[in-house]
Design a protein around this motif. Structure first.
Motif, PDB file in Angstrom:
ATOM      1  N   ILE B  53       0.879  -1.132  -0.097  1.00 59.10           N
ATOM      2  CA  ILE B  53       0.019  -0.010   0.160  1.00 59.10           C
ATOM      3  C   ILE B  53       1.078   1.257  -0.057  1.00 59.10           C
ATOM      4  O   ILE B  53       2.165   1.190   0.256  1.00 59.10           O
ATOM      5  CB  ILE B  53      -0.793   0.010   0.852  1.00 59.10           C
ATOM      6  CG1 ILE B  53      -0.277   0.199   2.558  1.00 59.10           C
ATOM      7  CG2 ILE B  53      -1.873  -1.190   1.246  1.00 59.10           C
ATOM      8  CD1 ILE B  53      -1.149   0.706   3.607  1.00 59.10           C
ATOM      9  N   ALA B  54       0.415   2.315  -0.460  1.00 58.54           N
ATOM     10  CA  ALA B  54       1.156   3.656  -0.281  1.00 58.54           C
ATOM     11  C   ALA B  54       0.327   4.643   0.844  1.00 58.54           C
ATOM     12  O   ALA B  54      -0.670   4.494   1.064  1.00 58.54           O
ATOM     13  CB  ALA B  54       1.156   4.154  -1.628  1.00 58.54           C
ATOM     14  N   VAL B  55       1.191   5.476   1.324  1.00 59.09           N
ATOM     15  CA  VAL B  55       0.777   6.703   2.137  1.00 59.09           C
ATOM     16  C   VAL B  55       1.165   7.832   1.449  1.00 59.09           C
ATOM     17  O   VAL B  55       2.349   8.106   1.084  1.00 59.09           O
ATOM     18  CB  VAL B  55       1.355   6.343   3.594  1.00 59.09           C
ATOM     19  CG1 VAL B  55       0.854   7.931   4.330  1.00 59.09           C
ATOM     20  CG2 VAL B  55       0.829   5.173   4.218  1.00 59.09           C
ATOM     21  N   VAL B  56       0.294   8.662   1.065  1.00 63.30           N
ATOM     22  CA  VAL B  56       0.269  10.172   0.456  1.00 63.30           C
ATOM     23  C   VAL B  56       0.180  11.126   1.674  1.00 63.30           C
ATOM     24  O   VAL B  56      -0.884  11.332   2.403  1.00 63.30           O
ATOM     25  CB  VAL B  56      -0.696  10.419  -0.520  1.00 63.30           C
ATOM     26  CG1 VAL B  56      -0.623  11.583  -1.168  1.00 63.30           C
ATOM     27  CG2 VAL B  56      -0.725   9.176  -1.462  1.00 63.30           C
ATOM     28  N   ASP B  85      -0.691  11.611  -7.247  1.00 59.23           N
ATOM     29  CA  ASP B  85      -1.038  11.239  -8.473  1.00 59.23           C
ATOM     30  C   ASP B  85      -0.386   9.786  -8.850  1.00 59.23           C
ATOM     31  O   ASP B  85      -0.977   8.968  -9.553  1.00 59.23           O
ATOM     32  CB  ASP B  85      -0.582  12.229  -9.562  1.00 59.23           C
ATOM     33  CG  ASP B  85      -1.395  13.325  -9.549  1.00 59.23           C
ATOM     34  OD1 ASP B  85      -2.626  13.283  -9.039  1.00 59.23           O
ATOM     35  OD2 ASP B  85      -0.777  14.514 -10.098  1.00 59.23           O
ATOM     36  N   GLU B  86       0.858   9.781  -8.262  1.00 61.23           N
ATOM     37  CA  GLU B  86       1.489   8.371  -8.436  1.00 61.23           C
ATOM     38  C   GLU B  86       0.761   7.321  -7.770  1.00 61.23           C
ATOM     39  O   GLU B  86       0.780   6.182  -8.427  1.00 61.23           O
ATOM     40  CB  GLU B  86       2.882   8.454  -7.977  1.00 61.23           C
ATOM     41  CG  GLU B  86       4.052   7.302  -8.413  1.00 61.23           C
ATOM     42  CD  GLU B  86       5.319   7.577  -7.887  1.00 61.23           C
ATOM     43  OE1 GLU B  86       6.057   6.616  -8.049  1.00 61.23           O
ATOM     44  OE2 GLU B  86       5.475   8.630  -7.389  1.00 61.23           O
ATOM     45  N   ALA B  87       0.435   7.366  -6.529  1.00 58.93           N
ATOM     46  CA  ALA B  87      -0.426   6.604  -5.878  1.00 58.93           C
ATOM     47  C   ALA B  87      -1.478   6.212  -6.609  1.00 58.93           C
ATOM     48  O   ALA B  87      -2.103   4.747  -6.682  1.00 58.93           O
ATOM     49  CB  ALA B  87      -1.009   7.061  -4.440  1.00 58.93           C
ATOM     50  N   SER B  97      -2.231  -2.534  -3.778  1.00 62.94           N
ATOM     51  CA  SER B  97      -3.504  -2.952  -3.543  1.00 62.94           C
ATOM     52  C   SER B  97      -4.409  -1.619  -2.884  1.00 62.94           C
ATOM     53  O   SER B  97      -5.576  -1.681  -3.119  1.00 62.94           O
ATOM     54  CB  SER B  97      -3.459  -3.961  -2.272  1.00 62.94           C
ATOM     55  OG  SER B  97      -2.567  -4.940  -2.866  1.00 62.94           O
ATOM     56  N   ALA B  98      -3.677  -0.658  -2.281  1.00 61.40           N
ATOM     57  CA  ALA B  98      -4.441   0.464  -1.827  1.00 61.40           C
ATOM     58  C   ALA B  98      -3.493   1.621  -1.508  1.00 61.40           C
ATOM     59  O   ALA B  98      -2.426   1.393  -1.531  1.00 61.40           O
ATOM     60  CB  ALA B  98      -5.405   0.080  -0.484  1.00 61.40           C
ATOM     61  N   LEU B 125      -9.027   6.750   0.543  1.00 59.39           N
ATOM     62  CA  LEU B 125      -8.667   5.634   0.514  1.00 59.39           C
ATOM     63  C   LEU B 125      -8.746   5.005  -1.168  1.00 59.39           C
ATOM     64  O   LEU B 125      -9.883   4.799  -1.672  1.00 59.39           O
ATOM     65  CB  LEU B 125      -9.218   4.641   1.309  1.00 59.39           C
ATOM     66  CG  LEU B 125      -8.878   4.595   2.644  1.00 59.39           C
ATOM     67  CD1 LEU B 125      -9.830   3.457   3.542  1.00 59.39           C
ATOM     68  CD2 LEU B 125      -7.406   3.937   2.961  1.00 59.39           C
ATOM     69  N   PHE B 126      -7.567   5.050  -1.768  1.00 64.41           N
ATOM     70  CA  PHE B 126      -7.777   4.435  -3.058  1.00 64.41           C
ATOM     71  C   PHE B 126      -7.603   3.025  -3.128  1.00 64.41           C
ATOM     72  O   PHE B 126      -6.757   2.525  -2.341  1.00 64.41           O
ATOM     73  CB  PHE B 126      -6.708   4.944  -3.936  1.00 64.41           C
ATOM     74  CG  PHE B 126      -6.499   6.433  -4.058  1.00 64.41           C
ATOM     75  CD1 PHE B 126      -7.801   7.332  -4.051  1.00 64.41           C
ATOM     76  CD2 PHE B 126      -5.401   7.209  -4.300  1.00 64.41           C
ATOM     77  CE1 PHE B 126      -7.379   8.660  -4.044  1.00 64.41           C
ATOM     78  CE2 PHE B 126      -5.337   8.547  -4.494  1.00 64.41           C
ATOM     79  CZ  PHE B 126      -6.317   9.431  -4.319  1.00 64.41           C
ATOM     80  N   TYR B 127      -8.478   2.093  -3.730  1.00 60.79           N
ATOM     81  CA  TYR B 127      -8.229   0.621  -3.560  1.00 60.79           C
ATOM     82  C   TYR B 127      -8.669   0.111  -4.878  1.00 60.79           C
ATOM     83  O   TYR B 127      -9.316   0.576  -5.873  1.00 60.79           O
ATOM     84  CB  TYR B 127      -9.118   0.190  -2.493  1.00 60.79           C
ATOM     85  CG  TYR B 127     -10.640   0.319  -2.772  1.00 60.79           C
ATOM     86  CD1 TYR B 127     -11.366   1.132  -2.763  1.00 60.79           C
ATOM     87  CD2 TYR B 127     -11.061  -1.188  -3.215  1.00 60.79           C
ATOM     88  CE1 TYR B 127     -12.700   1.267  -3.135  1.00 60.79           C
ATOM     89  CE2 TYR B 127     -12.591  -1.088  -3.559  1.00 60.79           C
ATOM     90  CZ  TYR B 127     -13.223   0.210  -3.445  1.00 60.79           C
ATOM     91  OH  TYR B 127     -14.654  -0.140  -3.942  1.00 60.79           O
ATOM     92  N   ASP B 128      -7.795  -1.176  -5.138  1.00 53.06           N
ATOM     93  CA  ASP B 128      -7.946  -2.048  -6.158  1.00 53.06           C
ATOM     94  C   ASP B 128      -9.478  -2.808  -6.015  1.00 53.06           C
ATOM     95  O   ASP B 128      -9.563  -3.568  -5.164  1.00 53.06           O
ATOM     96  CB  ASP B 128      -6.960  -3.070  -6.314  1.00 53.06           C
ATOM     97  CG  ASP B 128      -7.140  -3.947  -7.738  1.00 53.06           C
ATOM     98  OD1 ASP B 128      -8.168  -4.051  -8.280  1.00 53.06           O
ATOM     99  OD2 ASP B 128      -5.899  -4.552  -7.887  1.00 53.06           O
ATOM    100  N   PRO B 129     -10.487  -2.578  -7.010  1.00 52.44           N
ATOM    101  CA  PRO B 129     -11.749  -3.409  -6.754  1.00 52.44           C
ATOM    102  C   PRO B 129     -11.730  -4.594  -6.651  1.00 52.44           C
ATOM    103  O   PRO B 129     -12.657  -5.340  -6.276  1.00 52.44           O
ATOM    104  CB  PRO B 129     -12.619  -2.730  -7.825  1.00 52.44           C
ATOM    105  CG  PRO B 129     -11.664  -2.133  -8.693  1.00 52.44           C
ATOM    106  CD  PRO B 129     -10.441  -1.630  -8.060  1.00 52.44           C
TER     107      PRO B 129
END
Lengths: 313, 436
Positions: B53-56, B85-87, B97-98, B125-129
């Motif tokens: 996962i990433a933290v922005v 944007d990269e995340a 994954s998120a 929270l961006f996530y892969d559906p």
């Protein structure tokens, strides 16, 4: 023990609207070979299936040694050896394993089974290939193994349904050698085929089936007597014959008919030997034949005479 | 009896002679069982893969930094810091994954938001559906850390002190007008005293283990103790389920081949030759069913032997129960083969239909993935699928360590299906024989 081993009485069989076998009757005596002939689709295989108990007759009955054939009648089945038209052997079992399987189905076991396997392999000349799989065999060898599998249990009646289909002439001769040995041993055989020469070579009695019905049931010699001519002579002349010559030839001994097509003469004869007199007459009239050949009448001619059409139409 | 034994012997020889098919029938379930077993946790000794996962970080407050540090310390996460944007792009492409986006001003706004004194900040929270489970896991851990860090900030941090002082000043200014706010003023005054005391203690002992502003906030009021529930001494082994599933699948495929072999024998004239012999149709079918069941049980033994020797699968339940489930499954497979032979028109068409039916059965039976992840209605519906009982039976006798009572239930249901399939097949064969 009755002299008649097989009695087929008025059997009929229909598939949907089509009547495949229509009141077929015939009998076989012990030790006889019966040729069952007819064109493709005449009803031979259906008749054979009813004799073996694989199909139930809509009407009529089949008796073997006086016992009625029916599905599940094991005692009757034990008396029959079937060599089906299809190559009904397991390609991935060795020849010996195939025979052991079919022998066991008829109750053979242990030493008796081994002995019979050796005997039938020898009869069909496959002793050297006993351990090989049929998938490595030629078509003729597979056919011979197919026959061997039907013989293992020493059946009283061996039924061969077109056993030489798709076989080269050399293999066909090998098969016939085996069958002639069986015939000499006094076995009762039913041989179905649409190859007339095969039936002529083996059969003591010929049953001709067409459109599901028996149209002849006699020894070959009796069948030939029904023919107007027993032999044919074909002569190629250097030129067209005159009407006078044709009239002279018709008067020759044994000549039944004379037809001219250009320089070619087709002459029907009572006997093959009658051709000699025809050739001498031609020579005396100043005609030197460029080429000639004689042919005996065969079952094909009989079928043509009986039905008005060729057996292989 | 001689005839039936000869027919069984013939089928066994044919099966063993077909080396290519034999290897595939044995090798495929082992390879796939090993693969799925590894994916689903193996023997339990291996490290579980981390979730990327990433933290922005759009906020540079202490609160935001502590949340990022807490997430990075999670063993289940592999955390990277990225721009927004990269995340977003990496989650879109499935590289991550998120992604957790901590907005600007989160540190101050979250403290105020705790008391409803201002709008609540929003963490995106961006996530892969395709990985909704990861979303739930990320939300849970994020909530835990945010609550702990924000409440700590409220009691010890500068943002909390500033908010308490401001709030007290405002309340004091209107104290005479709102006497009913006295308890609130007293509570905030106590909190301010607590903050001041904490600060003084920290200044007196700068080398203390609890520096200023690092005291714990609210924490979860409980801990958990996980205990895998198996009756036997062995731990859960993912290979046990995957080998059960793959065995069931490929042995059923073998059952299809057994059925197809009857159709091929009919086409090749072999069936008629066999029926011309003094053996009844029912004996012929019984021989084929027995040979199929023997082969099925043999395959099962070989596959599970490999699972035991190489992958550590153990029968922690009842050994006779395992064998019983295996025998009943083998019988069910044989009757399934007869059913295919009875109702199949041609070998080709029958193979297509039977393969489709088998794949559906093994899927619904939980051979690919355990049936507990199915929706409830489907879990109920799959009780009518024979493979479910086979897979459950093998699971029960291996890693669940259950007894004969559970095995008996699975055996009984499979025998029930075998009787159903066998009866239908015999009825169809019988009807055809009567028509012949």
């Amino acid at each position: 023990m009755s002299e008649i081993i097989l009695s087929v009485n008025q059997i009929s069989k229909s598939f949907a609207e089509r009547r495949a076998v229509d009141g077929v009757s015939f009998q076989i005596k012990r030790g006889q070979t019966l040729g069952l002939i007819g064109p493709n689709g005449a009803g031979k295989s259906t008749t054979v299936s009813m004799i073996c108990g694989l199909l139930r007759a809509d009407s009529g009955e089949v008796l073997i040694d006086g016992q009625r054939v029916g599905q599940g009648n094991s005692a009757v089945k034990q008396k029959i050896g079937l060599v089906p038209q299809d190559l009904a052997i397991y390609e991935e079992l060795s020849a010996r394993e195939n025979l052991k399987l079919f022998g066991a189905l008829y109750g053979l076991k242990s030493a008796k089974l081994k002995t019979r396997c050796d005997e039938v392999l020898a009869l069909v000349n496959l002793e050297d290939r006993a351990a090989d799989k049929p998938s490595t065999f030629s078509g003729g060898m597979k056919r011979r193994l197919n026959i061997a599998a039907g013989l293992l249990h020493d059946p009283q009646l061996l039924i061969l349904d077109e056993p030489t289909v798709g076989v080269d002439p050399q293999s066909r001769n090998a098969i016939f050698d085996s069958l002639e040995v069986l015939k000499r041993q006094g076995r009762t055989l039913i041989y179905t085929s649409h190859y007339m020469e095969e039936v002529e070579r083996l059969a003591d009695q010929v049953v001709i089936i067409d459109h599901g019905k028996v149209i002849a049931d006699q020894p070959p010699a009796m069948l030939y007597r029904q023919l107007p001519a027993q032999a044919a002579l074909t002569v190629d002349l250097s030129g067209e014959p005159t009407h006078e010559l044709l009239a002279i030839l018709k008067l020759c001994s044994g000549v039944k008919s004379v037809h001219a097509t250009g320089a070619k003469l087709d002459i029907a004869l009572g006997q093959t030997e009658d051709g000699l007199g025809v050739l001498q007459t031609l020579s005396a009239q100043g005609y030197a034949p460029m080429h000639y050949e004689t042919a005996k009448a065969n079952l094909e001619d009989i079928f043509l005479t009986l039905t008005g059409r060729s057996l292989r139409d | 009896m001689t005839a039936i034994l000869a027919l069984i012997r013939k089928d066994l020889i044919l099966f063993v002679n077909d080396r290519r098919a034999l290897i595939l029938t044995v090798l495929m379930p082992i390879v796939l069982g090993a693969f799925f077993g590894y994916i689903f946790g193996g023997s339990g000794a291996k490290e579980v893969g981390k979730v990327d996962i990433a933290v922005v970080m759009l906020d540079d407050s202490n609160v935001a930094k502590k949340i990022a540090t807490a997430l990075k310390s999670e063993t289940t996460f592999n955390v990277v810091e990225l721009g927004v944007d990269e995340a977003r792009l990496k989650v879109l492409k499935g590289k991550l994954s998120a992604a957790v986006v901590i907005p600007a001003g989160f540190g101050t706004a979250s403290v105020k938001g705790l008391f409803g004194a201002g709008p609540k900040p929003e963490i995106s929270l961006f996530y892969d559906p395709s990985q909704t489970a990861v979303l739930q896991m990320t939300k849970g851990l994020l909530t835990q850390h945010v609550m702990e860090i924000v409440t700590s900030e409220m009691t010890n941090g500068p943002a909390g002190q500033e908010f308490v002082s401001e709030s007290l000043d405002k309340l004091e200014a209107v104290a005479s007008k709102h006497p009913e706010q006295k308890p609130l003023r007293e509570m905030l005054a106590s909190l301010k005293a607590f903050q001041t005391d904490n600060l003084a203690t920290a200044n007196k002992a700068p080398s203390a283990t609890t520096p200023a502003g690092s005291a714990k906030g609210f924490t979860l009021p409980f801990t958990t103790k996980e205990e895998a529930m198996t009756s036997g001494p062995a731990k859960y082994n993912g290979y046990a389920h995957s080998f059960a599933g793959m065995s069931v699948q490929f042995i059923l495929f073998m059952g299809i081949d057994a059925g197809i072999s009857i159709l091929l024998a009919r086409r090749l004239g072999l069936w008629n030759r066999l029926l011309a012999a003094p053996i009844s149709l029912s004996n012929l079918l019984a021989a084929r069913a027995l040979s199929c069941a023997l082969i099925a049980f043999g395959l099962l033994c070989v596959i599970f032997s490999v699972a035991a020797l190489v992958f550590g699968v153990r029968i922690t339940g009842n050994l006779f129960g395992f064998l019983g489930v295996g025998v009943c499954f083998a019988i069910m497979t044989a009757s399934f083969g007869l059913l295919i032979a009875a109702f199949g028109k041609t070998p080709e068409a029958a193979r297509s239909m039977a393969t489709f039916a088998t794949l559906i059965m093994v899927m619904l039976g939980g051979a690919w993935v355990p049936s507990f992840i199915f929706p409830q209605w489907m879990q109920t519906a799959t009780l009518f699928v024979p493979t479910r009982w086979a897979v459950d039976g093998f699971d029960a006798m291996t890693w669940r360590g259950q007894g004969m009572d559970v095995a008996a239930e699975c055996m009984a249901v499979q025998i029930g299906f075998a009787l159903l399939f066998g009866s239908l097949a015999l009825w169809k064969f019988g009807a055809e024989a009567k028509r012949a």
